[in-house]
Design a protein around this motif. Structure first.
Motif, PDB file in Angstrom:
ATOM      1  N   VAL A   1      34.605  64.742  38.194  1.00  0.00           N
ATOM      2  CA  VAL A   1      34.853  62.970  38.068  1.00  0.00           C
ATOM      3  C   VAL A   1      33.485  61.921  38.621  1.00  0.00           C
ATOM      4  O   VAL A   1      32.746  62.652  39.276  1.00  0.00           O
ATOM      5  CB  VAL A   1      35.694  62.604  39.153  1.00  0.00           C
TER       6      VAL A   1
ATOM      7  N   ARG B   1      32.055  63.059  46.729  1.00  0.00           N
ATOM      8  CA  ARG B   1      33.718  64.004  46.613  1.00  0.00           C
ATOM      9  C   ARG B   1      32.684  65.316  47.462  1.00  0.00           C
ATOM     10  O   ARG B   1      31.996  65.375  47.509  1.00  0.00           O
ATOM     11  CB  ARG B   1      33.313  64.694  45.000  1.00  0.00           C
TER      12      ARG B   1
ATOM     13  N   TYR C   1      25.402  51.367  50.051  1.00  0.00           N
ATOM     14  CA  TYR C   1      24.294  51.674  48.791  1.00  0.00           C
ATOM     15  C   TYR C   1      23.287  50.382  49.385  1.00  0.00           C
ATOM     16  O   TYR C   1      22.380  50.145  49.882  1.00  0.00           O
ATOM     17  CB  TYR C   1      24.257  51.599  47.589  1.00  0.00           C
TER      18      TYR C   1
HETATM   19  N1  LIG Z   1      34.538  58.304  48.126  1.00  0.00           N
HETATM   20  C1  LIG Z   1      33.871  57.316  46.471  1.00  0.00           C
HETATM   21  N2  LIG Z   1      33.918  56.091  46.846  1.00  0.00           N
HETATM   22  C2  LIG Z   1      33.804  55.264  46.208  1.00  0.00           C
HETATM   23  N3  LIG Z   1      32.455  55.915  44.879  1.00  0.00           N
HETATM   24  C3  LIG Z   1      32.287  57.054  45.270  1.00  0.00           C
HETATM   25  C4  LIG Z   1      33.420  58.108  46.075  1.00  0.00           C
HETATM   26  N4  LIG Z   1      32.415  59.542  45.270  1.00  0.00           N
HETATM   27  C5  LIG Z   1      31.347  59.014  44.791  1.00  0.00           C
HETATM   28  N5  LIG Z   1      31.024  57.984  44.032  1.00  0.00           N
HETATM   29  C6  LIG Z   1      30.995  57.207  43.022  1.00  0.00           C
HETATM   30  O1  LIG Z   1      30.728  58.173  41.869  1.00  0.00           O
HETATM   31  C7  LIG Z   1      30.111  58.620  41.544  1.00  0.00           C
HETATM   32  C8  LIG Z   1      29.167  59.957  41.712  1.00  0.00           C
HETATM   33  O2  LIG Z   1      28.398  60.266  40.443  1.00  0.00           O
HETATM   34  P1  LIG Z   1      27.294  61.634  40.466  1.00  0.00           P
HETATM   35  O3  LIG Z   1      26.359  61.627  41.786  1.00  0.00           O
HETATM   36  O4  LIG Z   1      26.865  62.348  39.491  1.00  0.00           O
HETATM   37  O5  LIG Z   1      28.684  62.655  41.200  1.00  0.00           O
HETATM   38  P2  LIG Z   1      30.278  63.275  40.558  1.00  0.00           P
HETATM   39  O6  LIG Z   1      29.604  65.047  40.916  1.00  0.00           O
HETATM   40  O7  LIG Z   1      30.937  63.676  41.480  1.00  0.00           O
HETATM   41  O8  LIG Z   1      30.133  63.232  38.891  1.00  0.00           O
HETATM   42  C9  LIG Z   1      29.080  57.782  42.418  1.00  0.00           C
HETATM   43  O9  LIG Z   1      28.812  56.328  40.805  1.00  0.00           O
HETATM   44  C10 LIG Z   1      29.138  57.917  43.341  1.00  0.00           C
HETATM   45  O10 LIG Z   1      28.947  55.896  44.453  1.00  0.00           O
END
Ligand SMILES: Nc1ncnc2c1ncn2[C@@H]1O[C@H](COP(=O)(O)OP(=O)(O)O)[C@@H](O)[C@H]1O
Length: 824
Positions: free
Chosen positions: A346, A636, A703
């Protein structure tokens, strides 16, 4: 406001017409005056001759003769007065000239106003799309003020004309008095009266003249000012519209035209060749097309279509036609967290589709996205969502099924949403992924997406598919569609995470029309370690270009990181490369971020401090020491992200005297429960907060508020959070793996040039490694605040935009297309 301006223009025009009528009246009145003066002169000469007669009759000594002498003198004076009158009339004539001059200016003004009106109408069409409008409104308001002033001046001129009437009345009275003087044989008192009146008239004339001149001067001044403002306004409007059509808005506009074209083609309203000509013009950003669209927008669809077609002249295009077929796209279909055991990819993919798509579009390519129409997607993020008046049929499990095609723009990109009319309701599950029949759902979608492209008659250059969900596109394209003559495109496949490969029993491949026997082979789609077929393997074998999301990850997956696909990747290594993802620098921008308490930039870190204070208050964290370091983590909670290291980071931060905020949730119940336990444990600790949910708004605040950001992943194909954190001035502490290794460079590593060192890294995925990196970061933060500040500022200015990555994609697309053309 524009309507008011238009009203004022109308009022002004009416006032001017009145002024013209008044000017005519002045002329007529002047002529009447002249006539009356002539009559007066005649009468005076008559009196003169009578006087002569009387003199000839030797009345010289009589009292009557004396009276005649007096009268004679009076007559001379009167004549002089009349001469004076004449001069005044000449002056009036000059004033008339002034009025004519004024009239000329008015005509000029009229023309400018008409031009302004037409520009206003044109501008109205774009007005709603203009960016910051304050300066524009200010100009319009200024223009309105000027119009009002001019209207007042015209009113004033009308008052002067009234005074002329008054003057005429007085002249009439003068005439009457003269008659009376005649009747009473020129009594002295009457002549006196006459003289006084003439004097009065003279004074009035002078006053009137002065006033008229000053009014003309004022009017002329207003006209100059009006013209100035008008030209500035026109200049600004042109500049704005130019900016508008080369900035963000045009994407939206071109996307709309592109969607309209495809809709008409699918609805069989236009021919293939017309559609491709229109598309080519869209690709070339042809101004004529834009203008035709803008001027006919809002009229009947038919009319818009006819006029766009008129514009469709043959030409050549340098941009590529790129179609992305994907299962996610931010922000409309960004996967959500699913409670359940199934692990899902995701977040990252959704961001890539919109980020890369927008960057490629900016580079002048025609980019389209094809997505499933999920029932749970955020439709409010789609502009002009509409269903086409056509059903596209696609093959599945031996039958043809109808698909509704929806179109709309997302972030300025044209998007097609496919809604299958299949009894299994593939995309009406309230989830994006994690269904028992995901393999079926996405193989169906891959086939329908290709069918849509095929039936649209598009000559696409690149079809770019992503992850296992759309990996079926590659073998389908070459084994099914190329045989139908749909073979202009080259296929690019990007694997965002080799953890998820989409495997199934070989027979399931047949559902979407693939030939099982042909593909269930070790060199084609058969999985390398068991007897199933593997969708990602199929895409690696069948695509012209294969990419993953960072150079380091591309290396890692050629060994054990490939999750069984390493040998396949080695065989196909010539077409395989890693391109680091970018981040959407519009969404992730501390200078404009609407979620933040205070927006800030690298030069003004006060704003960052204010966000830290605000988050502390919001999460009920201790705020006694503003400089107490705050560590953030947004993720995640899955094994890949190094959950045990995240847990360790929480305790380590507490030990080092910092504050920790975790935002994350887990699709794995045990992990979710474990972190709920940690959250409970720190419930009454005002330095640690765990928020175990998905919350986009809160993520922006974290952030911005944090000083350091933890990403201790076991493996990380690219990772976005470390780049976002840097953009917000939060220094990353990461494990050296995948994209983290390509974007974070250790501050203390002397083998790297100082200017690229931007964070703290550790190699081994164990607690010691993480602890040591955290200690170094805390040390620097507390002991060398100036050095830390410079590090923060440096991180904030690193370019993580999609531009560089998009250029690399552009390059490989173009090479593939060139190779294809050379072969052809
Ligand atoms: N619990 C959460 N609430 C809000 N945004 C989240 C959350 N967990 C992950 N994200 C967002 O999802 C994205 C994660 O992207 P990435 O670092 O490529 O990891 P992934 O492996 O989950 O794709 C980022 O934009 C991050 O801010």
């Amino acid at each position: 406001m524009i309507q008011n301006t238009e009203k004022n223009i109308l009022l002004l025009n009416q006032a001017r017409l009145q002024a013209m009528e008044h000017a005519d009246k002045i002329l007529k009145e002047k002529e009447a005056l002249q006539r009356k003066i002539n009559i007066l002169e005649t009468r005076l000469s008559e009196i003169d001759s009578q006087h002569k007669l009387s003199s000839e009759g030797n009345f010289s000594d009589s009292p009557l003769a004396l009276e005649f002498d007096v009268l004679k003198e009076e007559n001379i004076v009167l004549k002089e007065d009349i001469e004076f009158f004449k001069t005044k009339l000449i002056e009036v004539a000059e004033t008339e000239e002034g009025i004519f001059k004024l009239e000329k200016e008015r005509a000029l003004l009229d023309a400018s106003l008409r031009e302004l009106e037409s520009r206003f109408i044109a501008a109205q069409a774009n007005m709603m799309k203009l960016g910051p409008r304050d300066a524009w409104w200010e100009k319009v308001e200024k223009l309105e003020d000027l119009l009002e002033t001019t209207a007042n001046q015209v009113e004033h001129a009308a008052v002067i004309l009234d005074r002329n009437h008054d003057l005429q009345d007085r002249l009439e009275k003068l005439e009457a008095s003269l008659q009376a003087a005649n009747i009473s044989k020129f009594s002295c008192s009457l002549v006196d009266l006459l003289q006084q009146k003439v004097k009065l008239v003279e004074e009035r004339f002078q006053a009137c003249n002065r006033e008229m001149h000053s009014q003309i001067e004022l009017y002329e001044h207003s006209i100059v000012e009006f013209h100035d403002t008008l030209s500035k306004l026109i200049e600004e409007s042109e500049k704005r519209s130019l900016e508008n059509f080369t900035g963000n808005m045009p994407s939206e506009l071109w996307s709309k035209i592109s969607l309209l074209t495809d809709g008409w083609l699918l609805e069989k309203k236009i021919s293939y060749s017309d559609a491709s000509m229109l598309r080519e013009m869209v690709q070339k950003r042809d101004n004529r097309l834009r203008e035709a669209y803008l001027s006919y927008r809002g009229t009947e669809n038919r009319e818009v279509m006819d006029n766009l077609l008129k514009m469709a002249l043959p030409g050549t295009s340098s941009g590529l036609h790129i179609a992305h077929i994907a299962a996610e796209m931010a922000p409309v279909a960004k996967a959500m967290m699913i409670q359940g055991l199934i692990q899902t990819e995701v977040g990252g993919l959704a961001d890539v589709i919109s980020g890369l798509g927008k960057a490629l579009q900016k580079k002048g390519h025609l980019v389209e996205i094809i997505l499933p129409k999920y029932d749970c997607m955020q439709v409010d993020q789609v502009s002009n969502l509409r269903v086409l008046d056509v059903l596209v049929q696609s093959y599945f499990e031996g039958n043809m099924f109808n698909n509704k095609i929806w179109t709309g723009t997302v972030e300025g990109l044209p998007v097609y949403f496919i809604e299958p009319q299949h009894p299994a309701m593939f995309f009406s599950r309230a989830h994006y992924y994690g269904e028992h029949d995901d393999f079926k759902r996405f193989s169906y979608f891959s086939r329908a997406a290709l069918e849509l492209l095929y039936q649209s008659g598009k000559k696409v250059d690149i079809i770019h598919c992503h992850d296992w969900q759309t990996a079926f596109v590659a073998p389908l394209y070459w084994d099914v569609y190329a045989n139908l003559g749909f073979n202009s495109a080259r296929i690019c496949f990007t694997c965002h995470n080799f953890e998820y490969q989409g495997t199934a029993p070989a027979r399931d491949l047949a559902w979407c029309g693939l030939d099982v026997e042909h593909l269930d082979r070790p060199d084609r789609m058969r999985d390398n370690s068991h007897g199933r077929i593997n969708a990602v393997k199929g895409a690696v074998v069948y695509s012209n270009i294969v990419t993953t999301v960072s150079p380091t990850y591309a290396l890692e997956v050629r060994s054990e990181g490939g999750r069984g696909l390493q040998d396949t990747l080695k065989v196909h290594s010539r077409k395989f490369l890693g391109i680091l993802n970018g981040i959407d620098t519009d969404t992730w921008n501390p200078c404009t971020d609407r979620y933040l308490k205070v927006q800030y930039n690298a030069k003004d870190l006060q704003g960052k401090a204010a966000n830290k204070a605000a988050l502390r208050e919001q999460l009920n964290l201790a705020s006694a020491y503003p400089s107490q370091p705050l560590v953030g983590c947004i993720t995640r909670l899955v094994a890949q992200k190094g959950v045990h290291l995240i847990r360790h980071a929480i305790y380590k931060t507490a030990e080092l005297g910092g504050q920790f905020v975790l935002l994350g949730s887990s699709p794995v119940p045990e992990i979710q429960r474990e972190f709920e336990g940690i959250a409970d444990h720190f419930q009454n600790n005002n330095n640690i907060r765990l928020i175990l949910k998905y919350d986009d708004a809160l993520s922006h605040c974290i952030y911005a508020a944090s000083d350091m950001f933890i990403v201790p992943s076991i493996f990380e194909p690219c990772g976005l959070t470390q780049m976002i954190a840097m953009r917000y001035g939060s220094v990353p502490i990461v494990r050296k793996t995948g994209g983290l290794n390509d974007s974070v460079f250790d501050f203390d590593d002397e083998t790297i040039p100082m200017e690229v060192r931007n964070g703290f890294t550790f190699v081994k995925a164990d607690e010691q490694g993480l602890s040591s990196a955290m200690e170094r970061a805390f040390n620097c933060y507390t002991r060398k605040p100036e050095v830390w500040k410079q590090l923060v500022q440096k991180d904030m200015t690193i370019d993580f935009s999609w531009d560089t990555s998009a250029s690399q994609y552009e390059d490989i697309y173009q090479k593939a297309v060139a190779r294809a053309r050379a072969v052809a």
